[in-house]
Each structure stands twice: as structure tokens, then as C-alpha cells.
Design an enzyme around this catalytic site. Sequence first.
Site, PDB file in Angstrom:
ATOM      1  N   VAL A   1     -15.237 -44.355  39.805  1.00  0.00           N
ATOM      2  CA  VAL A   1     -14.923 -44.403  38.371  1.00  0.00           C
ATOM      3  C   VAL A   1     -13.549 -45.014  38.074  1.00  0.00           C
ATOM      4  O   VAL A   1     -13.279 -45.434  36.940  1.00  0.00           O
ATOM      5  CB  VAL A   1     -15.006 -42.987  37.758  1.00  0.00           C
ATOM      6  CG1 VAL A   1     -13.853 -42.118  38.244  1.00  0.00           C
ATOM      7  CG2 VAL A   1     -15.051 -43.039  36.233  1.00  0.00           C
ATOM      8  N   TYR A   2     -12.667 -45.103  39.069  1.00  0.00           N
ATOM      9  CA  TYR A   2     -11.325 -45.657  38.837  1.00  0.00           C
ATOM     10  C   TYR A   2     -11.401 -47.166  38.626  1.00  0.00           C
ATOM     11  O   TYR A   2     -11.996 -47.865  39.425  1.00  0.00           O
ATOM     12  CB  TYR A   2     -10.407 -45.389  40.021  1.00  0.00           C
ATOM     13  CG  TYR A   2     -10.115 -43.949  40.339  1.00  0.00           C
ATOM     14  CD1 TYR A   2     -10.451 -42.919  39.468  1.00  0.00           C
ATOM     15  CD2 TYR A   2      -9.503 -43.599  41.544  1.00  0.00           C
ATOM     16  CE1 TYR A   2     -10.186 -41.597  39.794  1.00  0.00           C
ATOM     17  CE2 TYR A   2      -9.235 -42.282  41.861  1.00  0.00           C
ATOM     18  CZ  TYR A   2      -9.582 -41.279  40.991  1.00  0.00           C
ATOM     19  OH  TYR A   2      -9.316 -39.976  41.318  1.00  0.00           O
TER      20      TYR A   2
END
Length: 314
Positions: free
Chosen positions: A52-53
Site C-alpha cells: 500500500v505504500y
Amino acid sequence: MQHRRLGRSSLSTAPLAFGGNVFGWSVDEKRSFELLDRFVDAGFNLVDTADVYSAWAPGNRGGESETIIGKWLRQSGKRDRVLIATKVAKWAEHKGLSPINIQQAVEGSLKRLQTDYIDLYQAHEDDASVPLHETLGAFARLIEQGKVRVIGASNYGADRFAEALEVSARHHLPRYESLQPEYNLMVRGEYEKHLEPLVTKEQVGVINYYALASGFLSGKYRSEADLGKSAARSGAVRKFLDPRGLGVLAALDEVAAAHRATPSQVALAWLMARPSITAPIASATSVEQLDELLGAAKLELSREEIARLDLASA
């Protein structure tokens, strides 16, 4: 530098991990490469990221951090010198911990990371909608396929983490060898009361995040006026600007002065000195800042200094 074993696994790490949440967000690709090179060349090895980063950054969609790390791995040739830890469950494109989602998500992470295997693959958060034996079974298949070496979990409560360990034992499945909770001098209660006794008993490694309390423990934010230094961090830091928080900063200043160190180094050294902590996670946006953080690994606090910090942050 003495490395520490991660849980009961075959992995061992230097006492500080690099937080890859900054890659593709507050740090561009070129600077990311510089930071990763400096980190590894200084003898450190654990790099933590997630699929998700950094989806939250304007113009991003997720996967940016893994992509940058993958390019660095290919360019630097340092794959065998690092442990890559990434996570699944929080990204909207691969939400949750169902077996099919885990299998799809890991393929994406491997492709972005440009590697054949992930050293530590972590459940980014609990997913109560999926039976634990199904989630752990999916992780087991990834280990069997050689795509993952060790599994871990992040943001699990004590009861669910204990249940996950019990399910692993009962079904003869791989267990979570690491836990990634929030823990620092300002946020202590949940970990010390509920999680620490469990991980100590079960010999689980701990790589805690927000090690510097979103930057508050660096000492840069001591008043409302200081919050203007970083709009991104002001909301997270404001809650610590109270008598307790200022007391912690005073204790950090006192111990730092005795060692000719910085508050950040002392805050990290306090974590490293705690027997249940394997490696706190910290991030940096400049080589100078990274060098400061790495210096914490050389700092040895006395019992009296640890007690002083314990008392101030109680």
C-alpha cells in the site's frame, strides 16, 4: 554489529530497521537509492515496506515504495545483503487476508520488488472475516513455493495474535515469527500490558513502528508554533504536546547531553535496550538524518538512564 534473531526463524537482523514508507512519498527515487545504500553499507539489513505504500500521496496509487526498492535491488546487486519485509491486507487493490487475495498480492509485490522471494511477508492488519487457518494456510503455500521465507503480523491485538499462534500449532502451519505493533516512549500501555508478555513467552520477534512517535521524540516539536515545521506531521504530533510529553523530551535531553547524542538516538536506544524488541523501525528523508538514526545502535544506556526515561514516560 551484533544481529538479533527474528523470533524462532532463521532470519537475523541488525537492531534497527529502515521504514520504506517514505519511498515515493517524501523521498524521490534518487534519494531513496542513496539512503538504501548508506543503510546497508553501514551494516544494517532489514528494510520494511508494504504494497500500500505510498497510496496516500497525491498522484500515487500504491506500490511505489516496493517499485523503488525493486529498482534499487536490481541496480545495486545487494539482494543477498538485505532482508526485505513487505505486507498485504491494507491496499484497496488487495484488501484483506483471503487465500486468493494473498496469492494475487504476493505476485504483485514480487514483481515490483524484482525478486524471487520475500524474506518476511506480513499480514498488515487482522481480517476477522477469514478463518485464521485459511490465512495461515495461504502463507504456508507461499513458503512451500519458495516465494516467502518467514511470515509475520502487524496491528494484531493480543487475543487474536495468541489465537493465530495456537491455530498454527494445532494445524501444523507456519506461525507468525514477528509482530509489528505501535510502540515508543509516548505509546506504551497496550504493548507492555497485553502484547509484550505474549511475545516474550512465545519467543516472537518485534519490529515496532512509529519508534519516534511520528517525529515528536526527535525534539523538533516542543510548542504549537513548532508544528508549522511539518504540516504532514502536525496532527500526529499535537496530541503529545502536554506536560507528560514535554517531560519525556526533558528526560531525553538530559540523557542525550550525557552521551553527546540526540533525543532521537536516545529514544531509539531505549527501544533497542528492551529485551522484547528485535529492531525498531525508523525512516529518514536525508543521509544526514539517517546517519543520526544509525548512531543509536552504538549508544548504550545505563540502568539509571533507562529508569529515568521509564519514569518520565509512565
